[in-house]
Design a protein around this motif. Structure first.
Motif, short mmCIF file in Angstrom:
data_model
loop_
_atom_site.label_atom_id
_atom_site.label_comp_id
_atom_site.label_asym_id
_atom_site.label_seq_id
_atom_site.Cartn_x
_atom_site.Cartn_y
_atom_site.Cartn_z
N LEU A 343 0.83 -1.20 0.00
CA LEU A 343 0.00 0.00 0.00
C LEU A 343 0.87 1.26 0.00
O LEU A 343 0.50 2.27 -0.61
N ALA A 344 2.01 1.22 0.65
CA ALA A 344 2.91 2.38 0.66
C ALA A 344 3.40 2.67 -0.74
O ALA A 344 3.54 3.85 -1.14
N GLU A 345 3.65 1.62 -1.53
CA GLU A 345 4.07 1.81 -2.92
C GLU A 345 2.96 2.49 -3.71
O GLU A 345 3.21 3.38 -4.53
N GLN A 346 1.69 2.07 -3.48
CA GLN A 346 0.56 2.68 -4.18
C GLN A 346 0.41 4.15 -3.79
O GLN A 346 0.06 4.98 -4.64
N VAL A 347 0.65 4.46 -2.52
CA VAL A 347 0.59 5.86 -2.08
C VAL A 347 1.62 6.69 -2.85
O VAL A 347 1.31 7.78 -3.35
N GLU A 348 2.83 6.17 -2.96
CA GLU A 348 3.90 6.91 -3.64
C GLU A 348 3.60 7.09 -5.13
O GLU A 348 3.79 8.17 -5.70
#
Length: 554
Positions: A343-348
């Motif tokens: 999910l952190a990758e999707q946020v970025e």
């Protein structure tokens, strides 16, 4: 364009029909004559809110119809086609009936319609600008929205808002995953233990074993009652089967002698058949029954497990299977939850998409702002503001938003050598009205609507300034149809059609709207210039205003 308006028992109008021309149309009249009559009627046809004040005194209802013509490839044509309301005549008939009770009904091309449909279609047909529009200039978002609209940046700005929404959604999902991570593994372990405990139990149907256990518990009593019943039905010396057969034989010979006896005879035949079936089934049931103590003990154990688990999980025994299925679904969802790292990758990724779109929007806004401010300056200068100067000020936001990376202010100065400052801080009321007028006219040049209505937007100007405003509107009317309510003779003189609102001394009072011929126009312009007493001077001035119109048109 708008071609015709009919008003029946609408406000001060008794029965009024008026044709509207292409080009620049003005509506004038003395104070209190009812200049807003036409505008109110048109607004009602476009789906605006109405009230009982629109119904003429003493009437049961007001009836208004507006007729427009349209091009077959226009936005309104596509709307009509999508709603199956096309008309072979190439016209749009909007009708609104307002009842004295407060209710109203609407029609589009003769078909009953909702107010939301009227509003949707109305936004495609007509754009309204009022004298209160200058207040919009003082609202912080207005310069940015005006810049986007004039420069056709609305879709790009919407893409930025959409990207921002996706980014924020991903942030929320990531935070939720972080919050849940601590309890997620513990919950998975708990669910797996609960499912394992119920795995064997839910394979058994609780109601079935409960019924079977009850039957075995009452086996002896059931067999006694069934044996007695079979004996009475078929095995005793005077059993029911024999007795009913005897009755049937006695009535058989008389059945043909009475319709009622025939019905009774047939009913008894049916009853005999039903009794024979029931007797056979009862004998079969008795033959198949046997008491199995081991089976009863097994059922008792199973029921005890059901009741123990039901108490443990605070539910009813028959609901354990439902609980099991619910826990399974929850466990599947927990396993499907993406870990916080993904999910952190999707946020970025979504953040980068937002930044790219926002930076592009910021860049094209800055590029468009310089020539637009220059154009606004040149348009405003003739309106008695020779030293006017505008510029857009971009300031980076401390925290980016769905509207972009920068706040945008419109700076203004009316005096040479004085630095431009925020418009709301330095512009007087008269200056604001002139600036609002020019910005509205510039916006109108970009509108897709074919009818523009200006409601007393020339309030606060006069003299040569009003004449220039008239020229602006006349120039705009070469491309679209304009309706303008005005108090300024200099504006009215530039029009193609001049409509006069007159109050009639009837009982109850009423108003009418008439189209003025050239001589009548001169008299009305003289009245607007000099008041009730028309002198030779005011007449000559009115004629000069009309001559300016013809000179400007050549």
């Amino acid at each position: 364009m708008l071609t015709h308006l009919t008003l029946i028992n609408f406000a001060l109008a008794d029965n009024l029909a008026i044709d509207i021309d292409q080009g620049f149309n003005v509506l004038t009249g003395e104070t209190g004559a009812g200049k807003s009559l036409l505008l109110d009627a048109l607004s009602a046809c476009l789906g605006d809110r109405t009230d009982t004040n629109y119904v003429r005194y003493g009437a049961e209802k007001a009836d208004v119809t507006a007729i427009f013509n349209y091009q077959h490839e226009s936005a309104e044509a596509k709307w009509l086609q999508a709603h199956e309301m096309e008309d072979d005549t190439g016209e749009i008939h909007l009708r609104r009936v307002i009842f004295a009770t407060g209710r109203s009904k609407a029609w589009i091309n003769g078909r009953p319609s909702s107010l939301s449909e009227l509003k949707e279609l109305g936004r495609l047909l007509v754009q309204l600008y009022s004298q209160h529009s200058q207040q919009q200039l003082l609202e912080p978002p207005y310069p940015k929205h005006w810049l986007d609209r004039y420069s056709n940046f609305q879709k790009t700005a919407q893409d930025v808002r959409d990207a921002y929404a996706v980014w924020q959604k991903n942030i929320r999902q990531h935070q939720a995953a972080l919050d849940a991570q601590a309890t997620r593994l513990q919950r998975i372990e708990t669910l797996e233990l609960q499912l394992e405990e119920l795995e064997d139990v839910v394979q058994i149907h609780y109601k079935d074993i409960e019924q079977e256990f009850d039957r075995l518990s009452h086996h002896e009593h059931i067999m006694q009652d069934c044996g007695y019943s079979l004996n009475v039905l078929d095995e005793s010396e005077q059993n029911i089967s024999q007795e009913i057969s005897s009755i049937i034989r006695r009535l058989e010979s008389h059945a043909g002698r009475s319709e009622q006896l025939s019905e009774i005879y047939n009913s008894l035949l049916n009853a005999q058949s039903e009794l024979e079936d029931a007797t056979a089934n009862l004998r079969q049931f008795i033959d198949r029954q046997s008491f199995d103590p081991e089976r009863m003990e097994q059922l008792n154990s199973q029921l005890e497990v059901f009741h123990r688990l039901a108490r443990k999980y605070r539910t009813q025994p028959e609901e354990l299977k439902t609980e099991y299925e619910r826990w399974q679904q929850e466990l599947e969802k927990l396993h499907q939850l993406e870990d916080p790292e993904t999910l952190a990758e999707q946020v970025e990724i979504s953040h980068q998409i937002f930044l790219e779109r926002a930076e592009h929007l910021d860049q094209i806004r800055r590029e468009a702002a310089i020539p637009l401010a220059k154009q606004l300056t040149e348009q405003v200068k003739p309106l008695a503001l020779p030293e006017a100067y505008f510029e857009f000020k971009f300031e980076p936001l401390e925290q980016v938003s769905s509207e972009g990376l920068s706040s945008i202010q419109l700076l203004f100065t009316a005096n040479k050598g004085i630095p431009a400052q925020p418009l709301a801080r330095v512009a007087s009321g008269g200056e604001l009205s002139r600036i609002a007028l020019v910005m509205q006219v510039m916006n109108a040049e970009k509108t897709e609507s074919e009818v523009l209505v200006f409601d007393e937007i020339d309030v606060g100007i006069s003299g040569g300034t009003a004449e220039i405003v008239g020229r602006l509107l006349a120039g705009l009317a070469k491309h679209v149809q304009i309706l303008c309510i005005t108090h300024q003779a200099q504006v009215a003189a530039q029009s193609d059609q001049h409509l006069l609102v007159k109050k009639l001394q009837t009982d109850p009072a009423s108003s009418t709207i008439v189209e003025l011929e050239e001589d009548q126009r001169i008299l009305e312009l003289a009245r607007m210039t000099g008041g009730v007493e028309i002198s030779e001077t005011t007449l000559q001035h009115a004629k000069q205003l009309r001559q300016l119109k013809f000179q400007n048109s050549h």
